[in-house]
Design an enzyme around this catalytic site. Structure first.
Site, PDB file in Angstrom:
ATOM      1  N   PRO A   4       0.803  -1.229   0.000  1.00 42.41           N
ATOM      2  CA  PRO A   4       0.000   0.000   0.000  1.00 42.41           C
ATOM      3  C   PRO A   4       0.833   1.275   0.000  1.00 42.41           C
ATOM      4  O   PRO A   4       0.454   2.272  -0.606  1.00 42.41           O
ATOM      5  CB  PRO A   4      -0.826  -0.135   1.282  1.00 42.41           C
ATOM      6  CG  PRO A   4      -0.977  -1.608   1.472  1.00 42.41           C
ATOM      7  CD  PRO A   4       0.317  -2.196   1.002  1.00 42.41           C
TER       8      PRO A   4
ATOM      9  N   ILE B  70      -2.410  -7.131  -6.536  1.00 41.21           N
ATOM     10  CA  ILE B  70      -1.816  -8.415  -6.874  1.00 41.21           C
ATOM     11  C   ILE B  70      -2.646  -9.136  -7.933  1.00 41.21           C
ATOM     12  O   ILE B  70      -3.779  -9.568  -7.670  1.00 41.21           O
ATOM     13  CB  ILE B  70      -1.659  -9.309  -5.625  1.00 41.21           C
ATOM     14  CG1 ILE B  70      -0.903  -8.545  -4.524  1.00 41.21           C
ATOM     15  CG2 ILE B  70      -0.943 -10.607  -5.986  1.00 41.21           C
ATOM     16  CD1 ILE B  70       0.442  -7.976  -4.955  1.00 41.21           C
ATOM     17  N   THR B  71      -2.088  -9.253  -9.129  1.00 40.90           N
ATOM     18  CA  THR B  71      -2.740  -9.960 -10.225  1.00 40.90           C
ATOM     19  C   THR B  71      -2.901 -11.438  -9.868  1.00 40.90           C
ATOM     20  O   THR B  71      -1.985 -12.055  -9.340  1.00 40.90           O
ATOM     21  CB  THR B  71      -1.908  -9.820 -11.506  1.00 40.90           C
ATOM     22  OG1 THR B  71      -1.764  -8.440 -11.823  1.00 40.90           O
ATOM     23  CG2 THR B  71      -2.577 -10.534 -12.672  1.00 40.90           C
TER      24      THR B  71
ATOM     25  N   GLU C 298       9.504  -9.837 -17.675  1.00 38.46           N
ATOM     26  CA  GLU C 298       8.204  -9.241 -17.355  1.00 38.46           C
ATOM     27  C   GLU C 298       7.955  -8.015 -18.228  1.00 38.46           C
ATOM     28  O   GLU C 298       6.850  -7.820 -18.749  1.00 38.46           O
ATOM     29  CB  GLU C 298       8.167  -8.842 -15.879  1.00 38.46           C
ATOM     30  CG  GLU C 298       6.874  -8.136 -15.481  1.00 38.46           C
ATOM     31  CD  GLU C 298       6.850  -7.691 -14.031  1.00 38.46           C
ATOM     32  OE1 GLU C 298       5.887  -7.002 -13.646  1.00 38.46           O
ATOM     33  OE2 GLU C 298       7.788  -8.026 -13.281  1.00 38.46           O
TER      34      GLU C 298
ATOM     35  N   GLY D 245     -15.657   7.671 -33.176  1.00 37.36           N
ATOM     36  CA  GLY D 245     -16.705   8.583 -32.743  1.00 37.36           C
ATOM     37  C   GLY D 245     -17.389   8.060 -31.477  1.00 37.36           C
ATOM     38  O   GLY D 245     -16.754   7.434 -30.619  1.00 37.36           O
ATOM     39  N   GLY D 246     -18.683   8.284 -31.363  1.00 34.01           N
ATOM     40  CA  GLY D 246     -19.423   7.864 -30.177  1.00 34.01           C
ATOM     41  C   GLY D 246     -19.353   6.372 -29.929  1.00 34.01           C
ATOM     42  O   GLY D 246     -19.356   5.923 -28.772  1.00 34.01           O
TER      43      GLY D 246
ATOM     44  N   GLY E 211       4.659  -3.155 -13.871  1.00 33.87           N
ATOM     45  CA  GLY E 211       5.928  -3.625 -14.413  1.00 33.87           C
ATOM     46  C   GLY E 211       7.009  -2.562 -14.390  1.00 33.87           C
ATOM     47  O   GLY E 211       8.084  -2.732 -14.973  1.00 33.87           O
ATOM     48  N   GLY E 212       6.732  -1.465 -13.689  1.00 36.23           N
ATOM     49  CA  GLY E 212       7.636  -0.316 -13.666  1.00 36.23           C
ATOM     50  C   GLY E 212       7.057   0.795 -14.521  1.00 36.23           C
ATOM     51  O   GLY E 212       6.786   0.617 -15.705  1.00 36.23           O
TER      52      GLY E 212
ATOM     53  N   GLU F  68       8.180   6.472 -16.054  1.00 33.77           N
ATOM     54  CA  GLU F  68       9.194   7.317 -15.427  1.00 33.77           C
ATOM     55  C   GLU F  68      10.359   6.482 -14.880  1.00 33.77           C
ATOM     56  O   GLU F  68      11.526   6.868 -15.012  1.00 33.77           O
ATOM     57  CB  GLU F  68       8.557   8.147 -14.301  1.00 33.77           C
ATOM     58  CG  GLU F  68       7.578   9.210 -14.780  1.00 33.77           C
ATOM     59  CD  GLU F  68       6.243   8.643 -15.256  1.00 33.77           C
ATOM     60  OE1 GLU F  68       5.541   9.342 -16.013  1.00 33.77           O
ATOM     61  OE2 GLU F  68       5.896   7.494 -14.871  1.00 33.77           O
TER      62      GLU F  68
END
Length: 385
Positions: A131, A160-161, A245, A342-343, A366-367, A370
């Site tokens: 967190p 967590i996937t 990864e 479009g819409g 995965g980073g 930045e």
């Protein structure tokens, strides 16, 4: 431009993956997205169809196929079928969790976990993020303290996937509070270990069907036999596996960009406005030209990185370049594609709408972009140190 990247075996495997997705995934996908959870039966079907665990050695139930181009085929077909939530969970299993166990596991650990994971009977996750700690892995607070023949694990992980379904979780924990990056180790926590619990199933912007959860560890006694790799070398192990990864994300990004472009290309020559196809307007043609050119240039770089990965020559810096560039390209291309729809591009019943919300995480996990630029920048600066 003709892409000289795949061979006959890859094309044959593409047919297998496409048929599997058509039969086992696409008919159920809308329900999974609505329920925010993919059925475990889909994992079992993927195992039976040879979609899971390609690189797992044959003696542990896999196919012993280390050519990453086969994984590229699967990723591209997931993008084409707009079933990204399913593909994201598979990517985590095959490109992150399995390599850790395959490369670092003892014979006993491999025998215990790899056959079930290759068959889709066991689902894996890796618990890094906390967190209060995202990209800064050295700042993790989850602890593991030795107690007789066990380690006692305490802490909380988030984002967590495969967190809800996971049976085998690689947990990054601090084993020496005074050793900095050398005080981090990896542990495998198994389902139903006392003190291990799931928190919320997180409600995300995209990838709705791919389960993402908070994990809580309260005095979890992890047997010493579940230490993965070398005690204190966890940070090194993470750095060694991050290039794969990040390549997984880069391959997914360019595959999604290409699929989105192709849906849009077809749409603009079917849809009419002011008495003619939208594709006949110069602005639309310029947009198509820009997207296709950027996709093909990026594809060439990603393909070279995949071949370097196959040869054991891909370094962290080149993987970072591929990850940030391809994921940022994906965002740009899909945003343009939504505009050209479009819409209808804002409707989830169209695949471009799904691709739009699913793509946003690509420049973060995965980073972040930045962090990727910082990795590249440090490498440049090191040449002048």
């Amino acid at each position: 431009m003709k892409r000289h990247f795949y061979e006959d075996d890859h094309h044959a495997y593409r047919d297998t993956v496409r048929e599997f997705l058509s039969r086992e995934v696409e008919p159920h996908y809308e329900r999974w997205e609505s329920e925010r959870l993919i059925d475990r039966s889909a994992w079992l079907a993927a195992g039976k169809s040879g979609i899971l665990g390609l690189a797992v050695p044959e003696q542990y139930g896999g196919s012993d196929v280390v050519d990453y181009r086969f994984r590229c085929v699967a990723i591209e077909e997931v993008a084409r079928s707009a079933t990204t939530s399913f593909g994201s969970g598979i990517n985590t299993q095959d490109d992150i969790v399995l390599p850790y166990i395959t490369h670092l596991g003892t014979v006993e650990q491999k025998q215990r976990w790899l056959p079930g994971m290759a068959a889709g009977e066991l689902i894996g996750a890796i618990a890094m993020t906390e967190p209060g700690t995202g990209s800064d892995l050295q700042g993790i607070k989850t602890t593991a303290v030795r107690s007789d023949d066990d380690w006692v694990l305490n802490g909380q992980k988030t984002f967590i996937t495969n967190g809800i379904h996971s049976d085998v979780v690689i947990v990054v924990a601090r084993t020496d509070p005074n050793a900095g990056s050398k005080g981090i180790s990896l542990f495998v926590v198994e389902r139903d270990m006392p003190g291990f619990s799931r928190g919320r199933k997180l409600h995300k912007v995209g990838l709705a069907g791919q389960d993402t959860a908070e994990l809580v560890f309260e005095d979890v006694r992890v047997p010493a036999a579940n230490l993965l790799g070398t005690e204190g070398a966890g940070f090194v192990h993470l750095m060694e596996n991050l290039p794969l990864e990040r390549m997984s994300i880069a391959v997914s990004a360019v595959a999604s960009a290409r699929a989105s472009y192709e849906w849009t290309r077809d749409y603009v020559f079917e849809r009419k406005a002011f008495g003619r196809p939208i594709g006949d307007f110069q602005n639309t043609r310029f947009a198509l030209a820009e997207m296709l050119t950027e996709i093909e240039v990026t594809q060439s770089h990603v393909d070279r990185c995949v071949l370097a990965l196959n040869a054991g020559e891909l370094n962290a810096v080149d993987a970072a370049k591929a990850k940030w560039w391809a994921s940022e390209l994906q965002k740009r291309v899909i945003d343009t594609c939504v505009q050209l729809h479009g819409g209808y591009g804002f409707m989830m019943e169209y695949p471009i709408g799904r691709a739009f919300v699913d793509s946003r995480i690509q420049t973060i996990y995965g980073g972040t972009t930045e962090i990727m630029k910082e990795i590249i920048g440090r490498d440049i600066a090191s040449q002048f140190a």
